[in-house]
Write a protein that holds these residues in place. Structure first.
Motif, PDB file in Angstrom:
ATOM      1  N   SER B  11     -92.109  12.851 -37.940  1.00 61.70           N
ATOM      2  CA  SER B  11     -90.885  12.645 -38.335  1.00 61.70           C
ATOM      3  C   SER B  11     -91.134  12.063 -40.133  1.00 61.70           C
ATOM      4  O   SER B  11     -91.613  11.230 -40.524  1.00 61.70           O
ATOM      5  CB  SER B  11     -89.944  11.746 -37.261  1.00 61.70           C
ATOM      6  N   HIS B  12     -90.133  12.147 -40.098  1.00 61.00           N
ATOM      7  CA  HIS B  12     -89.614  11.455 -41.925  1.00 61.00           C
ATOM      8  C   HIS B  12     -88.001  10.163 -42.506  1.00 61.00           C
ATOM      9  O   HIS B  12     -87.441  10.272 -43.258  1.00 61.00           O
ATOM     10  CB  HIS B  12     -89.829  12.532 -42.687  1.00 61.00           C
ATOM     11  N   VAL B  13     -87.896   9.567 -41.525  1.00 63.65           N
ATOM     12  CA  VAL B  13     -86.221   8.995 -40.655  1.00 63.65           C
ATOM     13  C   VAL B  13     -86.734   8.214 -42.249  1.00 63.65           C
ATOM     14  O   VAL B  13     -87.746   7.372 -42.262  1.00 63.65           O
ATOM     15  CB  VAL B  13     -86.508   8.395 -39.378  1.00 63.65           C
ATOM     16  N   PHE B  56     -91.762  20.355 -46.185  1.00 63.92           N
ATOM     17  CA  PHE B  56     -90.744  18.565 -46.184  1.00 63.92           C
ATOM     18  C   PHE B  56     -88.909  19.645 -46.485  1.00 63.92           C
ATOM     19  O   PHE B  56     -88.868  20.412 -47.332  1.00 63.92           O
ATOM     20  CB  PHE B  56     -90.625  17.537 -46.497  1.00 63.92           C
ATOM     21  N   ASN B  57     -87.968  18.567 -46.611  1.00 59.53           N
ATOM     22  CA  ASN B  57     -86.684  19.081 -46.835  1.00 59.53           C
ATOM     23  C   ASN B  57     -86.321  17.496 -47.985  1.00 59.53           C
ATOM     24  O   ASN B  57     -85.920  16.633 -47.606  1.00 59.53           O
ATOM     25  CB  ASN B  57     -85.411  19.372 -46.387  1.00 59.53           C
ATOM     26  N   ASP B  58     -85.959  18.268 -49.187  1.00 62.90           N
ATOM     27  CA  ASP B  58     -84.552  17.033 -49.799  1.00 62.90           C
ATOM     28  C   ASP B  58     -83.869  17.450 -49.294  1.00 62.90           C
ATOM     29  O   ASP B  58     -83.380  18.236 -48.603  1.00 62.90           O
ATOM     30  CB  ASP B  58     -84.567  17.880 -51.694  1.00 62.90           C
ATOM     31  N   HIS B  59     -82.880  16.163 -49.631  1.00 62.42           N
ATOM     32  CA  HIS B  59     -81.641  15.977 -48.138  1.00 62.42           C
ATOM     33  C   HIS B  59     -81.042  15.345 -49.563  1.00 62.42           C
ATOM     34  O   HIS B  59     -80.142  15.409 -49.236  1.00 62.42           O
ATOM     35  CB  HIS B  59     -81.910  14.315 -47.647  1.00 62.42           C
ATOM     36  N   PHE B  60     -80.570  16.595 -50.296  1.00 59.26           N
ATOM     37  CA  PHE B  60     -79.342  16.450 -51.203  1.00 59.26           C
ATOM     38  C   PHE B  60     -79.949  15.593 -52.452  1.00 59.26           C
ATOM     39  O   PHE B  60     -78.921  14.502 -52.593  1.00 59.26           O
ATOM     40  CB  PHE B  60     -77.977  16.567 -50.977  1.00 59.26           C
ATOM     41  N   ALA B 240     -83.027  20.431 -35.871  1.00 56.59           N
ATOM     42  CA  ALA B 240     -83.388  21.646 -36.654  1.00 56.59           C
ATOM     43  C   ALA B 240     -84.795  21.813 -37.536  1.00 56.59           C
ATOM     44  O   ALA B 240     -85.414  22.752 -37.777  1.00 56.59           O
ATOM     45  CB  ALA B 240     -82.480  22.687 -35.846  1.00 56.59           C
ATOM     46  N   GLU B 241     -84.841  20.791 -37.890  1.00 53.91           N
ATOM     47  CA  GLU B 241     -85.779  20.762 -39.600  1.00 53.91           C
ATOM     48  C   GLU B 241     -86.899  20.602 -38.814  1.00 53.91           C
ATOM     49  O   GLU B 241     -87.730  20.855 -39.766  1.00 53.91           O
ATOM     50  CB  GLU B 241     -85.119  19.800 -40.495  1.00 53.91           C
ATOM     51  N   LEU B 242     -87.411  20.121 -37.796  1.00 52.27           N
ATOM     52  CA  LEU B 242     -88.232  20.745 -36.889  1.00 52.27           C
ATOM     53  C   LEU B 242     -89.295  21.743 -36.990  1.00 52.27           C
ATOM     54  O   LEU B 242     -90.291  21.505 -37.403  1.00 52.27           O
ATOM     55  CB  LEU B 242     -88.253  20.176 -35.501  1.00 52.27           C
TER      56      LEU B 242
HETATM   57 FE   LIG Z   1     -84.294  15.303 -43.167  1.00 50.85          FE
END
Ligand SMILES: [Fe+3]
Ligand SMILES: [Fe+3]
Lengths: 118, 280, 280, 118
Positions: B11-13, B56-60, B240-242
């Motif tokens: 996870s990357h919370v 990973f994703n950039d969260h805007f 769903a980013e999983l």
């Molecule tokens: Fe994320």
């Protein structure tokens, strides 16, 4: 209406899947994105209305932001990762934002949704 | 040739980074979560990877809606932490494995993938938090170079799960064909179940999360075949980013060994999982 | 369902726009070039397309090297002309066919393409010049909506020719599956032979250009199978952008009719070609 | 060295294919990209050296730009579509830039390379 993601309520209560709503949120999201710039954070704190006007928000959008109505911001197409930047300027816990959207008080939300012992 | 020594999922919370900063590591709320990573950190110390490919994703934070790549490969020499609203976090910059990143980009394009090529960008908690969880926050420099792979999991249409699994397979080929002695790990990040917006906010699904941690090792083809809608239904809008874990899994062989795993719920509003895989 | 009425190919040399602005249209140097487009403009008047999908490249005017997408789909409602250094050109903004563009993006992602999704950007001569050549410069508004597809042909690795051909096939499917009465054209732009940089600057290859105009109609599979290096060798460093015509060609059926074509050399430093194709 | 495009002189005299050179040109290209902004064009005209310093160009790069040495700018990794923006500020025909890179006088370039009757 093209694409599988424009079907309403395919998965209940997941605004991400509502394309019209997503597109409608462009202005509000751009305004919130601006808050990653420290100068804009100061402008937001100094005169929130003027800051919102700078990004061309309409009255409905301005009211949602000014009253910190998180559910309404999301309904207007605000994506949570943008509007969370407001919580960096004006702190609130993310679980409180969650509870607000779920229409619960914070304690009930923590217990019933997240399974916390409260 | 370079060698892939393992695949890590986590996870990357953002609250994880915040908890560390506020000195909450050993509070009753957080201690069980962080303790779950101790075996993984030991594994890292034993294997000493040289390069971490971080999916990973950039969260805007570094990208806006004006231009959202389906996925992007970071070819930069360095990545600074981005300002997510509280000022950039006080962690060292990440050194890029630029030469490998270009080799990966070449390999992807030759295999009919369409990456965005990035030469200058900052990175948010999506990359920072996994690095801190597995390597710990260093005083001056990270002991490993990074190749960020940014995936769009927020602006629909997001990629199909099986596309990301296929991306992972090409990533694996790129590592195996890379002329170097370096040891690589691939990190799949994000999830597990959570939903942050809408009336369904606060949705978590611990049984599905535990099943995912089993299936990602044993039955990845099954998970790759799921629809995007099924991910959302099962793991929540943001959970769903999983699907990004499938890139990591695709880089490994069909058969893997689960060296370590851990599950904790909720970390902030998220079902938080971790896994360490090696090729069998 | 929507209907693809034709595929248009054309060069997009910036000097063409400049020549029109300077009133050089009917000079001995430029008249033969512009006259070559008269039959194509007549074809446009007869067919009255509603939407033009324009495949082109930004020449580092709206995008920088920091983030270069392999290809990108414009989903915006409007595109303003970008300032390329002389101020934005005095032409009306282009109205986007936003709803179709999202449908195209959905279709591409479902077919394992990885577009960048664009919601806000300006457009350079790569789109402007073809629109002026086929439609003429309008006094107030363009009579057709546009969907820009941006392709990276400048930052290596550029996409494989056969990838762009395959992209065109999915574009064709997206048009055919689009629930609308609108008539579509697809524009492939760029080329033909030219090289602007290096000691080989000024390279043009008129025989290869003429062969290309024949093969793009009759033998596109052959052209799609060429390597990127072969395009560069044959058409010059910048002439390799000709691969963008393969997207247009891929959207059409295997068999086409050549309605019009024209060749002129040199327009500025470029072999300049034009073609109008219809499904046979 | 990975990738098919790092081979030297695979196709003679085509700097696009030289990855090391392309990467080395990042600064010079970023400086030139700046010229799409009218304010930067004015700054460039007013004090070219100061403008180049702002983008961290080294001496070799600065000399190439200041002397309008197009061949040298390209050799240092400048991509023509960037450095052309200098020609918007300080006009020169693109065929002159081409001739300079080819090492020919303009008339010879037009005739021998582009096949013009001159
Ligand atoms: Fe994320
Ligand atoms: Fe071009």
């Amino acid at each position: 209406m093209g694409g599988p993601f424009t079907e309403p309520d395919r998965i209940p209560d997941t605004p991400l899947l509502d394309r019209e709503r997503q597109l409608g949120g462009y202005r509000i999201n751009k305004m919130a994105m601006g808050l990653v710039d420290p100068a804009n954070r100061e402008a937001f704190k100094a005169d929130e209305r003027a800051y919102l006007d700078r990004f061309g928000l309409n009255d409905e959008e301005k009211t949602a932001v000014l009253t910190r109505d998180w559910r309404e911001m999301v309904r207007l197409g605000g994506n949570l990762f943008f509007i969370l930047k407001i919580s960096a300027v004006d702190p609130i816990r993310i679980t409180e934002i969650g509870a607000h959207q779920a229409g619960m008080d914070h304690e009930t939300f923590l217990r019933d949704r997240l399974g916390k012992k409260v | 040739m370079a060698r892939l020594v393992g695949g890590l999922g986590t996870s990357h919370v953002p609250s994880i980074g915040a908890a560390l900063e506020k000195g909450l590591r050993d509070t009753p709320e957080w201690k069980p979560f962080f303790d779950g990573y101790l075996p993984a950190r030991q594994w890292i110390r034993e294997h000493q990877p040289d390069v971490a490919v971080v999916v990973f994703n950039d969260h805007f934070n570094a990208m806006f809606l004006d231009r959202v790549p389906t996925f992007a490969v970071g070819c930069a020499a360095e990545y600074l932490p981005v300002d997510e609203g509280w000022g950039p976090r006080a962690i060292p910059p990440f050194e890029g494995a630029s030469h490998f990143a270009w080799h990966l980009t070449d390999t992807l394009v030759e295999n009919h993938f369409d990456p965005e090529i990035i030469q200058e960008i900052k990175v948010d908690h999506g990359l920072q938090v996994p690095m801190e969880l597995f390597w710990g926050k260093p005083s001056d420099a990270w002991p490993v170079k990074v190749v960020p792979i940014f995936v769009n999991v927020l602006q629909y249409p997001i990629p199909l799960p099986d596309r990301l699994y296929a991306l992972g397979k090409v990533l694996g080929q790129a590592i195996e064909s890379y002329d170097s002695d370096e040891k690589f790990v691939v990190l799949g990040t994000g999830g597990l179940s959570h939903q942050l917006q809408g009336a369904r906010a606060g949705f978590v699904n611990p049984p599905a999360d535990r099943q995912f941690l089993k299936d990602i090792a044993e039955d990845p083809d099954e998970l790759a075949g799921w629809s995007r809608q099924r991910y959302i239904e099962t793991f929540g809008g943001e959970g769903a980013e999983l699907i990004m874990w499938l890139v990591m899994r695709g880089a490994l062989n069909r058969d893997v060994l689960v060296k370590h795993q851990h599950y904790f719920v909720p970390a902030s509003m998220t079902g938080a999982g971790m896994i360490v895989l090696e090729n069998a």
